[in-house]
Scaffold this motif. Structure first.
Motif, PDB file in Angstrom:
ATOM      1  N   GLY A  79       0.913  -1.483   0.025  1.00  0.00           N
ATOM      2  CA  GLY A  79       0.068  -0.094   0.003  1.00  0.00           C
ATOM      3  C   GLY A  79       0.897   1.367   0.110  1.00  0.00           C
ATOM      4  N   ILE A  80       2.106   1.421  -0.388  1.00  0.00           N
ATOM      5  CA  ILE A  80       2.846   2.452  -0.552  1.00  0.00           C
ATOM      6  C   ILE A  80       2.594   3.228  -1.888  1.00  0.00           C
ATOM      7  N   ARG A  81       2.123   4.414  -1.569  1.00  0.00           N
ATOM      8  CA  ARG A  81       1.616   5.321  -2.929  1.00  0.00           C
ATOM      9  C   ARG A  81       2.676   6.280  -2.914  1.00  0.00           C
ATOM     10  N   THR A  82       3.009   7.081  -1.963  1.00  0.00           N
ATOM     11  CA  THR A  82       3.851   8.361  -2.137  1.00  0.00           C
ATOM     12  C   THR A  82       5.179   8.239  -1.265  1.00  0.00           C
ATOM     13  N   GLU A  83       5.852   9.264  -1.830  1.00  0.00           N
ATOM     14  CA  GLU A  83       7.240   9.463  -0.964  1.00  0.00           C
ATOM     15  C   GLU A  83       6.916   9.701   0.416  1.00  0.00           C
ATOM     16  N   ASP A  84       5.930  10.430   0.724  1.00  0.00           N
ATOM     17  CA  ASP A  84       5.477  10.794   2.147  1.00  0.00           C
ATOM     18  C   ASP A  84       5.088   9.520   3.028  1.00  0.00           C
ATOM     19  N   ASP A  85       4.463   8.751   2.338  1.00  0.00           N
ATOM     20  CA  ASP A  85       4.245   7.340   2.975  1.00  0.00           C
ATOM     21  C   ASP A  85       5.422   6.680   3.165  1.00  0.00           C
ATOM     22  N   VAL A  86       6.598   6.726   2.331  1.00  0.00           N
ATOM     23  CA  VAL A  86       7.982   6.152   2.838  1.00  0.00           C
ATOM     24  C   VAL A  86       8.592   6.706   3.741  1.00  0.00           C
ATOM     25  N   ALA A  87       8.488   8.317   3.775  1.00  0.00           N
ATOM     26  CA  ALA A  87       9.093   8.898   4.761  1.00  0.00           C
ATOM     27  C   ALA A  87       8.621   8.627   6.130  1.00  0.00           C
ATOM     28  N   ALA A  88       6.985   8.487   6.158  1.00  0.00           N
ATOM     29  CA  ALA A  88       6.371   7.979   7.407  1.00  0.00           C
ATOM     30  C   ALA A  88       6.854   6.646   8.096  1.00  0.00           C
ATOM     31  N   LEU A  89       7.038   5.745   7.132  1.00  0.00           N
ATOM     32  CA  LEU A  89       7.452   4.319   7.685  1.00  0.00           C
ATOM     33  C   LEU A  89       8.914   4.234   8.014  1.00  0.00           C
ATOM     34  N   ALA A  99       8.514   3.797 -13.106  1.00  0.00           N
ATOM     35  CA  ALA A  99       9.652   3.421 -12.575  1.00  0.00           C
ATOM     36  C   ALA A  99      10.487   4.448 -11.878  1.00  0.00           C
ATOM     37  N   SER A 100      10.174   5.568 -12.510  1.00  0.00           N
ATOM     38  CA  SER A 100      10.837   6.788 -11.826  1.00  0.00           C
ATOM     39  C   SER A 100      10.774   6.804 -10.391  1.00  0.00           C
ATOM     40  N   VAL A 101       9.992   6.311  -9.988  1.00  0.00           N
ATOM     41  CA  VAL A 101       9.442   6.254  -8.475  1.00  0.00           C
ATOM     42  C   VAL A 101      10.921   5.871  -7.649  1.00  0.00           C
ATOM     43  N   ILE A 102      11.390   4.683  -8.193  1.00  0.00           N
ATOM     44  CA  ILE A 102      12.624   4.044  -7.541  1.00  0.00           C
ATOM     45  C   ILE A 102      13.920   5.075  -7.551  1.00  0.00           C
ATOM     46  N   ASP A 103      14.044   5.830  -8.559  1.00  0.00           N
ATOM     47  CA  ASP A 103      15.124   6.840  -8.703  1.00  0.00           C
ATOM     48  C   ASP A 103      14.760   7.806  -7.550  1.00  0.00           C
ATOM     49  N   ASP A 104      13.665   8.151  -7.556  1.00  0.00           N
ATOM     50  CA  ASP A 104      13.159   9.288  -6.569  1.00  0.00           C
ATOM     51  C   ASP A 104      13.342   8.791  -5.159  1.00  0.00           C
ATOM     52  N   LEU A 105      13.094   7.839  -4.904  1.00  0.00           N
ATOM     53  CA  LEU A 105      13.097   7.001  -3.436  1.00  0.00           C
ATOM     54  C   LEU A 105      14.583   6.915  -3.201  1.00  0.00           C
ATOM     55  N   SER A 161       9.455  -1.941   0.885  1.00  0.00           N
ATOM     56  CA  SER A 161       9.236  -2.613  -0.524  1.00  0.00           C
ATOM     57  C   SER A 161       8.100  -1.960  -1.323  1.00  0.00           C
ATOM     58  N   ILE A 162       8.388  -1.873  -2.405  1.00  0.00           N
ATOM     59  CA  ILE A 162       7.474  -1.288  -3.514  1.00  0.00           C
ATOM     60  C   ILE A 162       7.467  -2.312  -4.759  1.00  0.00           C
ATOM     61  N   ASN A 163       6.169  -2.525  -5.468  1.00  0.00           N
ATOM     62  CA  ASN A 163       5.914  -3.387  -6.385  1.00  0.00           C
ATOM     63  C   ASN A 163       5.084  -2.629  -7.542  1.00  0.00           C
ATOM     64  N   SER A 164       4.030  -2.739  -7.478  1.00  0.00           N
ATOM     65  CA  SER A 164       2.900  -2.378  -8.428  1.00  0.00           C
ATOM     66  C   SER A 164       3.182  -0.954  -8.726  1.00  0.00           C
ATOM     67  N   GLN A 165       3.384  -0.082  -7.573  1.00  0.00           N
ATOM     68  CA  GLN A 165       3.956   1.440  -7.931  1.00  0.00           C
ATOM     69  C   GLN A 165       5.156   1.597  -8.680  1.00  0.00           C
ATOM     70  N   ALA A 166       5.904   0.770  -8.492  1.00  0.00           N
ATOM     71  CA  ALA A 166       7.182   0.903  -9.215  1.00  0.00           C
ATOM     72  C   ALA A 166       7.066   0.456 -10.644  1.00  0.00           C
TER      73      ALA A 166
END
Lengths: 259, 197
Positions: free
Chosen positions: A82-92, A110-116, A101-106
């Motif tokens: 259920g991770i959707r946004t960078e803010d979700d990641v920051a909070a966790l 795909a640039s989500v991986i670079d950003d994170l 871990s990210i899956n569908s979102q990546a």
């Protein structure tokens, strides 16, 4: 020498573990923290928690749980689902998770991986890949595999090895590779696919799906060249206990951490 | 005991706080020079990238403050690497408590980078390692390393390279692994840092 890692995976819904987990001496088998402490005591090298909470409202419950896990256990743990946004990641991560871990979102972007990776560091970005056999991708006599998303329900038309390489080049720090063909069947991991992914990327690969016997772990670590192996129900239901598994693997020449 | 954790832009401070709390200690997260100077112990954690971290420390004037601290000081992971003279990570001049440079892993293809997971530490008889059992496994995540040098008190092997996993010089200690994530071994080392050195 670097040890191969054994990783139990726990599914969490609304802050509680699901599946009829049956651990000795637990007051509350659904209490994720108590279970995590037990696994940590029994020699798990790392833990993974997947949030399968259906509603957005209950996401906060998972974060509270992550804080509590970080308070209580002294080994690394990954959280996903259920991770959707960078803010979700920051909070966790702020709550004390070591990796996400990210899956569908990546796959969707795909640039989500670079950003994170840029913002939080590659070491905490695990790219989960759910793979299914697809003969349309067979090439040079080798089995072809396709990336699936949304819990393995939706095909993407993307070939697994090329996606793993892309995730690696974009800055993922680890690949969590699950064979949907093998998952739950207990006939062994997807050894050939795991080896091909492991050889294609310069980052650790966690094999998942198919563990049924201790020999299956030996296979995936030796022939499959996995750096870590993840399993759920065989650990939860005591079909295999981690201390015995680690002794068995060590006897078969695989480096295991001892406590 | 008054424990200070250096506040800077290289995260995962919460894990260190949790580990200290399990040992029965509270710590203050601070970048105030006065509080850092007055602490009985200073912990310098770190997950991140060397040049960004050094730029931040310099901007806040913390580089001088940390270098001149006299109480027991423990750098963790990136924190330890920043205590070397220089890091190959974006060619960054560092704090220089240890007389050695931090370099990038260059390894045969079959060795994954980062060096991630549990590995063993070979320790000397430093009091930081008091009360440890025979099996000394610790959790590592890093792509750069500090080679073995005079100040090495613990070493670890990866891909044929034997590197410094623990350093000690005067009041300065550094761990390449994460004691806060290394189970009982890590907690014992943290406890020793607070009680034995």
């Amino acid at each position: 020498m670097l040890a191969k890692r054994i990783i139990p995976c726990l599914d969490v819904r609304d802050g509680r573990t699901v599946k009829g987990i049956n651990f000795i001496n637990l007051r509350d088998a659904g209490d994720a923290v108590e279970l995590a402490e037990a696994y940590s005591r029994y020699g798990a090298d790392e833990l993974t928690f997947l949030d399968i909470t259906a509603t957005v409202e209950n996401r906060g419950t998972f974060r509270t749980l992550v804080r509590s896990i970080a308070d209580h256990i002294g080994i690394p743990f990954t959280v996903g689902g259920g991770i959707r946004t960078e803010d979700d990641v920051a909070a966790l991560l702020d709550s004390g998770a070591d990796k996400i871990s990210i899956n569908s979102q990546a796959v969707a972007k795909a640039s989500v991986i670079d950003d994170l990776a840029l913002r939080f560091g590659s070491q905490c970005v695990v790219c989960a890949i759910d793979a299914r056999r697809n003969p349309a991708f067979d090439k040079d006599g080798q089995d072809g595999w396709e990336v699936y998303v949304h819990g393995g329900r939706k095909s993407t038309g993307i070939e697994v090895i090329s996606w793993a390489k892309e995730a690696y080049s974009r800055g993922a720090g680890e690949i969590l590779l699950t064979s949907m063909e093998h998952d739950g069947v207990k006939q062994g991991f997807a050894v050939d696919l795991t080896r091909r992914v492991s050889e294609a990327v310069g980052i650790p690969v966690i094999a998942s799906g198919g563990a049924g016997t201790m020999e299956h772990f030996t296979e995936v670590f030796t022939e499959g060249k996995a750096d870590a192996a993840l399993a759920a129900s065989i650990f939860h239901f005591h079909e295999i206990d981690i201390p015995e598994l680690k002794i068995f693997l060590a006897q078969h020449g695989i480096t295991m951490r001892k406590q | 005991m008054n424990i200070a954790i250096v506040k800077y832009n290289a995260g995962n401070i919460r894990s260190v706080l949790c580990a200290l709390s399990r040992l029965g200690y509270e710590a203050k997260v601070t970048d105030d020079p006065k509080e850092l100077n007055e602490a009985d112990r200073v912990i310098f954690p770190g997950v991140g990238e060397a040049s960004t971290a050094m730029a931040y420390l310099k901007e806040k004037g913390l580089d001088e403050v940390l270098r001149n601290l006299k109480q027991p000081f423990l750098g963790i992971c990136l924190g330890m690497q920043l205590m070397s003279k220089f890091s190959e990570e974006h060619d960054t001049p560092c704090l220089g408590m240890f007389d050695v440079d931090c370099v990038k892993f260059v390894l045969p293809k079959e060795y994954k980078i980062p060096h991630m997971g549990w590995n063993t530490i070979t320790c000397n008889d430093d009091s930081l390692f008091a009360n440890l059992k025979e099996e000394r496994w610790a959790y590592f995540v890093h792509s750069y390393y500090v080679p073995k040098c005079e100040q090495t008190i613990g070493s670890t092997e990866y891909g044929g390279i034997e590197f410094s996993s623990v350093l000690h010089k005067d009041n300065f200690y550094g761990c390449q692994f994460h004691p806060e994530k290394s189970g009982d071994v890590g907690e014992t080392i943290l406890k020793n840092f607070l009680e034995e050195v």
